[in-house]
Scaffold this active site. Structure first.
Site, PDB file in Angstrom:
ATOM      1  N   ASP A 130       1.329  -1.382  -0.453  1.00  0.00           N
ATOM      2  CA  ASP A 130      -0.075   0.187   0.476  1.00  0.00           C
ATOM      3  C   ASP A 130       1.146   1.507  -0.303  1.00  0.00           C
ATOM      4  O   ASP A 130       1.496   1.749   0.795  1.00  0.00           O
ATOM      5  CB  ASP A 130      -0.644  -0.367   1.659  1.00  0.00           C
ATOM      6  CG  ASP A 130      -2.054   0.807   1.556  1.00  0.00           C
ATOM      7  OD1 ASP A 130      -1.713   1.848   0.212  1.00  0.00           O
ATOM      8  OD2 ASP A 130      -2.727   1.223   2.360  1.00  0.00           O
ATOM      9  N   SER A 133      -0.829   4.649   1.479  1.00  0.00           N
ATOM     10  CA  SER A 133      -0.386   4.943   3.098  1.00  0.00           C
ATOM     11  C   SER A 133       0.552   4.918   3.798  1.00  0.00           C
ATOM     12  O   SER A 133       1.303   5.660   3.918  1.00  0.00           O
ATOM     13  CB  SER A 133      -0.862   3.494   3.650  1.00  0.00           C
ATOM     14  OG  SER A 133      -1.995   3.349   3.422  1.00  0.00           O
TER      15      SER A 133
END
Length: 524
Positions: A130, A133
């Site tokens: 991710d 993030s």
């Protein structure tokens, strides 16, 4: 197969998609690593460091694109970089296909595969990939540092010989990854921190970090983060009005505002309006992390820092991760390496582009001449959002008295019932049992009663409840054994002595354990 990272040509971009450490891991997967000369210089990684890690340094981007099978980048490719792609090559980078349709079609026309790191689905297995993030975490941290650099006071309150300094008050709008990072940094610096989010399930996360969650007096339905993959969704007009009303109440007292609110596939919602900026005190700071998508503040200008007529600084930088290029490159390169690990299950340098895999399918936007964006919903539920806990209703004085009276009546009724049943049983035993049995039975009943009262009323102030109960039981055993030591039977005396010895060990050992437990909480 070869994987390479070119130098970013976007103005001001200092990150790089491959670090010497990530290159070592990629080589373990069976890949040969390439890097364009000077690609990591702005992030603090020299060509010599790459060479020591076994990476081949090439002199130009054209040479790298011509040699590499996988091209790992940070920013979406420019048109000149798309021209260097071709069939059989795979580009891995941020791509934002919803906002870059022309770029998507151009890459597809070249026959290249494109894996968009911003399209990695938000499921547990994909957290290691991710990249959004990872970068948002850095942006949230850097936003607080940037705010402190432009704020004219301390974050924490102080009492000094020169006077009292009040703590700064910080409001974070949006409690996603960037918002939580900003909250954590602000709290650690000593500011009084408030945070708001449209998803009620994040309230406990905010409060657990030492900040205050801003609640709205709104009777409508709340958002469920599970329905949108953990992201915020557009709010109703009624909710938006309640939201803006609350912000107008907070504006005069807030010193620093950090806005992080974004909705996937849409422009950033306007949440901090011009009249709110006008209500803030001179010297206050607004950091808009949504500046690249239009900004959450009316006055935000992308990539610029401006000062409002009333002296409020509005920061609209869009390169916060790039301002911490070494850390950002390390995290992003790790995300890329994990993506390559999933693409190479056998760790033999042979990629397997498995479109049945939720993560790979979700991130792939073009493959073999076909546009595969948008992806189907993942088979796995993105986020199981916990429902907010209902708050315990505060009882009125009348309700408290009624509850106490009802509890007293129930307790009294239970006690009288127990006494009646016990008395009836003892009466029946007295009518039918022999006299010798009754004398022992009465002693047994009294012993149970006294033992229960002793154990029940032990104070736990000096040791744990478990130690308190075991010590009380052991004390009763010792008393009973001492009464039997004077018996004429040698067997009874031996058993009584053993009972005293073992119960004594239990008591003294309990106090020793308690002492050690208490020592764990004492400062030396």
């Amino acid at each position: 197969m070869k994987i390479g990272s070119p130098k970013e040509i976007f103005l001001g971009e200092a990150r790089v998609a491959m670090t010497p450490d990530s290159a070592l891991q990629l080589q373990k997967l069976g890949y040969e690593c390439l890097i364009e000369t000077g690609a990591g210089k702005a992030a603090g990684f020299s060509d010599e460091a790459y060479t020591k890690a076994g990476v081949t340094v090439l002199e130009s981007a054209a040479a790298l694109y011509g040699s590499a099978d996988f091209i790992a980048k940070v920013r979406p490719p420019e048109q000149s970089e798309v021209e260097l792609l071709g069939p059989g090559k795979t580009l891995i980078s941020f791509f934002y296909p919803a906002q870059n349709k022309e770029l998507l079609e151009a890459a597809n026309a070249k026959g290249a595969n494109v894996i968009a790191m911003d399209m990695v689905p938000r499921i547990s297995r994909a957290q290691k990939m991710d990249a959004l993030s990872s970068m948002a975490n850095i942006a949230g941290y850097r936003a607080v540092i940037e705010a402190g650099n432009n704020f004219g006071r301390f974050f924490t309150g102080q009492v000094t010989a020169a006077g009292k300094i009040p703590p700064a008050k910080v409001l974070v709008i949006g409690a996603g990854v960037a918002g939580l990072a900003a909250v954590g940094t602000s709290v650690s610096l000593g500011a009084i921190t408030y945070a708001f989010d449209v998803r009620p399930e994040v309230a406990e996360q905010i409060e657990s970090m030492g900040a205050n969650f801003v609640f709205l007096d709104f009777a409508g339905p709340a958002q469920d983060g599970a329905a949108t993959g953990g992201y915020a969704a557009p709010s109703s007009p009624e909710f938006r009005e309640a939201q803006l009303k609350k912000f107008r109440e907070l504006a005069p007292d807030i010193n620093i505002v950090i806005t992080t609110a974004l909705i996937p596939g849409r422009d950033a919602p306007k949440l901090w309006l011009e009249d709110m900026v006008a209500a803030m005190k001179p010297g206050s700071v607004i950091v808009d992390l949504a500046a690249e998508r239009g900004g959450n503040c009316d006055l935000t200008v992308a990539d610029q820092k401006i000062v409002s007529p009333n002296g409020v600084t509005v920061i609209g930088y869009t390169d916060f991760p790039s301002r911490m290029a070494t850390q950002a490159s390390t995290l992003y390169a790790t995300n890329i390496r994990h993506m390559m690990t999933d693409l190479t299950p056998a760790k033999d340098g042979v990629p397997v582009h498995n479109m049945d895999d939720d993560v790979i399918r979700g991130a792939t936007v073009t493959k073999e001449g076909a546009i595969t964006y948008p992806p189907p919903p993942p088979k796995i539920q993105a986020i199981a959002a916990a429902k907010p806990k209902e708050k315990v209703k505060e009882l009125t004085p009348e309700e408290k008295r009624a509850a106490e009276a009802a509890a007293f009546k129930a307790q009294t009724r239970n006690q009288f019932t127990l006494l009646a049943v016990s008395g009836a049983l003892i009466l029946l035993a007295g009518l039918y049992a022999p006299a010798s049995f009754m004398s022992h039975f009465i002693v047994f009943v009294l012993s149970c009663y006294v033992g229960f009262q002793v154990i029940w009323n032990v104070s736990h102030s000096l040791h744990t409840p478990l130690m308190a109960v075991t010590n009380a039981i052991s004390s009763i055993i010792i008393l009973g054994a001492l009464m039997q030591i004077g018996s004429g039977s040698i067997l009874v005396i031996i058993l009584a002595a053993l009972s005293v010895f073992m119960a004594g060990i239990n008591i003294f050992g309990g106090f020793m354990v308690t002492r050690r437990m208490l020592a764990m909480f004492q400062k030396s």
